[in-house]
Design a protein around this motif. Structure first.
Motif, PDB file in Angstrom:
ATOM      1  N   UNK A   1      51.782  17.243   3.805  1.00 25.10           N
ATOM      2  CA  UNK A   1      52.412  18.467   4.320  1.00 25.10           C
ATOM      3  C   UNK A   1      52.765  18.383   5.803  1.00 25.10           C
ATOM      4  N   UNK A   2      52.324  17.331   6.492  1.00 22.56           N
ATOM      5  CA  UNK A   2      52.688  17.120   7.889  1.00 22.56           C
ATOM      6  C   UNK A   2      51.805  17.815   8.903  1.00 22.56           C
ATOM      7  N   UNK A   3      50.897  18.683   8.459  1.00 25.39           N
ATOM      8  CA  UNK A   3      50.052  19.434   9.403  1.00 25.39           C
ATOM      9  C   UNK A   3      49.072  18.520  10.130  1.00 25.39           C
ATOM     10  N   UNK A   4      48.447  17.613   9.396  1.00 22.38           N
ATOM     11  CA  UNK A   4      47.492  16.694  10.024  1.00 22.38           C
ATOM     12  C   UNK A   4      48.215  15.798  11.021  1.00 22.38           C
ATOM     13  N   UNK A   5      49.404  15.331  10.645  1.00 23.73           N
ATOM     14  CA  UNK A   5      50.182  14.482  11.550  1.00 23.73           C
ATOM     15  C   UNK A   5      50.588  15.260  12.811  1.00 23.73           C
ATOM     16  N   UNK A   6      50.930  16.525  12.647  1.00 20.07           N
ATOM     17  CA  UNK A   6      51.290  17.358  13.803  1.00 20.07           C
ATOM     18  C   UNK A   6      50.108  17.529  14.745  1.00 20.07           C
ATOM     19  N   UNK A   7      48.941  17.802  14.180  1.00 26.07           N
ATOM     20  CA  UNK A   7      47.724  17.930  14.993  1.00 26.07           C
ATOM     21  C   UNK A   7      47.434  16.624  15.728  1.00 26.07           C
ATOM     22  N   UNK A   8      47.613  15.500  15.023  1.00 27.84           N
ATOM     23  CA  UNK A   8      47.336  14.189  15.616  1.00 27.84           C
ATOM     24  C   UNK A   8      48.235  13.921  16.814  1.00 27.84           C
ATOM     25  N   UNK A   9      49.537  14.081  16.640  1.00 27.19           N
ATOM     26  CA  UNK A   9      50.452  13.768  17.742  1.00 27.19           C
ATOM     27  C   UNK A   9      50.269  14.737  18.902  1.00 27.19           C
ATOM     28  N   UNK A  10      49.984  15.998  18.613  1.00 29.82           N
ATOM     29  CA  UNK A  10      49.727  16.960  19.691  1.00 29.82           C
ATOM     30  C   UNK A  10      48.489  16.592  20.493  1.00 29.82           C
ATOM     31  N   UNK A  11      47.479  16.030  19.833  1.00 32.26           N
ATOM     32  CA  UNK A  11      46.239  15.682  20.525  1.00 32.26           C
ATOM     33  C   UNK A  11      46.413  14.501  21.473  1.00 32.26           C
ATOM     34  N   UNK A  12      47.479  13.723  21.294  1.00 35.79           N
ATOM     35  CA  UNK A  12      47.688  12.540  22.136  1.00 35.79           C
ATOM     36  C   UNK A  12      48.513  12.822  23.380  1.00 35.79           C
ATOM     37  N   UNK A  13      49.190  13.964  23.420  1.00 29.43           N
ATOM     38  CA  UNK A  13      50.009  14.308  24.580  1.00 29.43           C
ATOM     39  C   UNK A  13      49.192  15.144  25.553  1.00 29.43           C
ATOM     40  N   UNK A  14      49.007  14.651  26.783  1.00 33.25           N
ATOM     41  CA  UNK A  14      48.352  15.494  27.776  1.00 33.25           C
ATOM     42  C   UNK A  14      49.329  16.568  28.242  1.00 33.25           C
TER      43      UNK A  14
ATOM     44  N   UNK B   1      44.995   7.384  28.704  1.00 32.95           N
ATOM     45  CA  UNK B   1      45.230   8.625  29.445  1.00 32.95           C
ATOM     46  C   UNK B   1      44.090   9.624  29.292  1.00 32.95           C
ATOM     47  N   UNK B   2      43.058   9.238  28.572  1.00 34.93           N
ATOM     48  CA  UNK B   2      41.932  10.129  28.358  1.00 34.93           C
ATOM     49  C   UNK B   2      42.093  11.018  27.141  1.00 34.93           C
ATOM     50  N   UNK B   3      43.159  10.824  26.377  1.00 33.19           N
ATOM     51  CA  UNK B   3      43.384  11.653  25.190  1.00 33.19           C
ATOM     52  C   UNK B   3      42.876  10.989  23.916  1.00 33.19           C
ATOM     53  N   UNK B   4      42.599   9.694  23.955  1.00 28.13           N
ATOM     54  CA  UNK B   4      42.158   8.962  22.757  1.00 28.13           C
ATOM     55  C   UNK B   4      40.683   9.251  22.477  1.00 28.13           C
ATOM     56  N   UNK B   5      40.387   9.694  21.244  1.00 27.41           N
ATOM     57  CA  UNK B   5      39.008   9.940  20.826  1.00 27.41           C
ATOM     58  C   UNK B   5      38.688   9.014  19.659  1.00 27.41           C
ATOM     59  N   UNK B   6      37.976   7.998  19.922  1.00 30.59           N
ATOM     60  CA  UNK B   6      37.633   7.057  18.861  1.00 30.59           C
ATOM     61  C   UNK B   6      37.115   5.771  19.456  1.00 30.59           C
ATOM     62  N   UNK B   7      36.789   4.850  18.594  1.00 27.12           N
ATOM     63  CA  UNK B   7      36.292   3.548  19.011  1.00 27.12           C
ATOM     64  C   UNK B   7      37.478   2.705  19.489  1.00 27.12           C
ATOM     65  N   UNK B   8      37.458   2.200  20.713  1.00 27.72           N
ATOM     66  CA  UNK B   8      38.594   1.425  21.211  1.00 27.72           C
ATOM     67  C   UNK B   8      38.804   0.108  20.460  1.00 27.72           C
ATOM     68  N   UNK B   9      37.799  -0.346  19.713  1.00 29.25           N
ATOM     69  CA  UNK B   9      37.947  -1.604  18.978  1.00 29.25           C
ATOM     70  C   UNK B   9      38.663  -1.411  17.640  1.00 29.25           C
ATOM     71  N   UNK B  10      38.958  -0.181  17.263  1.00 30.57           N
ATOM     72  CA  UNK B  10      39.661   0.063  15.997  1.00 30.57           C
ATOM     73  C   UNK B  10      41.094  -0.421  16.032  1.00 30.57           C
ATOM     74  N   UNK B  11      41.716  -0.417  17.201  1.00 25.85           N
ATOM     75  CA  UNK B  11      43.121  -0.784  17.323  1.00 25.85           C
ATOM     76  C   UNK B  11      43.292  -1.847  18.396  1.00 25.85           C
ATOM     77  N   UNK B  12      44.340  -2.648  18.241  1.00 24.59           N
ATOM     78  CA  UNK B  12      44.653  -3.668  19.228  1.00 24.59           C
ATOM     79  C   UNK B  12      45.241  -3.014  20.464  1.00 24.59           C
TER      80      UNK B  12
END
Length: 197
Positions: A58-71, A140-151
């Motif tokens: 439905x796109x809601x989770x994706x919308x929340x995700x992208x909004x959380x990455x923009x300061x 930028x301080x917006x990432x919440x997670x383990x930094x080793x999950x992604x390259x």
């Protein structure tokens, strides 16, 4: 969208090949990252490809995700759910536009139908992984997670040379050019035509 029946022959082989690229382990990492990034409000799907697709469809989770990455100001204003197909597809398209604005390259993007019709969920995983890599790289301080999950993506290493350094560099013969020791033009026939017998 019309429902399609089962595919056969070459179409079936192609779809099987696309489906084989889906990574269940990457799915677990992406779900964990998205739930940490967006808080527990987005819920958590059961493990499995079709549950993953239904969670994001439905796109809601994706919308929340992208909004959380923009300061600061958020790129997507409306994130409420809709049961209408065109609204859901529009929300997915808006996510893709915002992800491109964030820095995800077009080659890493999935198409709206890849997610909405579950045509290529591996492409969806690829886009979300690229987004995670950018978030880790930007730091930028917006990432919440383990930094080793992604390259972490390669970053520009710009150098500023003075005019004197640039002039000195023009006088250096690089080792890639080899040496001219023993070189001559003897035996070269410039301007003369050979006789063919």
């Amino acid at each position: 969208m019309a429902n399609k029946g089962p595919s056969f022959g070459l179409s079936r082989q192609i779809q099987d090949k696309i489906n084989s690229k889906y990574d269940p382990e990457l799915e677990l990492i992406l779900v964990e990252w998205i739930t940490r990034q967006c808080s527990s409000d987005v819920g958590k799907p059961e493990p499995g490809k079709m549950e993953f697709q239904a969670w994001l469809k439905d796109g809601c989770v994706l919308s929340e995700l992208i909004n959380s990455l923009f300061p600061g100001e958020k790129p997507l204003k409306k994130t409420q759910s809709s049961s209408m197909a065109f609204k859901q597809m529009e929300k997915i398209s808006q996510f893709l536009s915002a992800a491109e604005k964030y820095g995800v390259t077009k080659t890493d993007m999935f198409q709206t139908v890849d997610l909405w019709e579950a045509k290529d969920l591996a492409a969806v995983q690829r886009t979300l992984s690229a987004l995670g890599s950018l978030a880790v790289t930007k730091d930028e301080g917006t990432y919440n997670g383990d930094p080793t999950w992604f390259f972490k993506k390669a970053q520009e290493n710009k150098r500023d040379f003075t005019e004197d350094q640039m002039k000195a560099g023009k006088n250096v013969i690089g080792l890639q050019m080899g040496s001219n020791r023993g070189a001559s033009q003897g035996g070269m026939s410039y301007g003369r035509q050979r006789q063919i017998l």
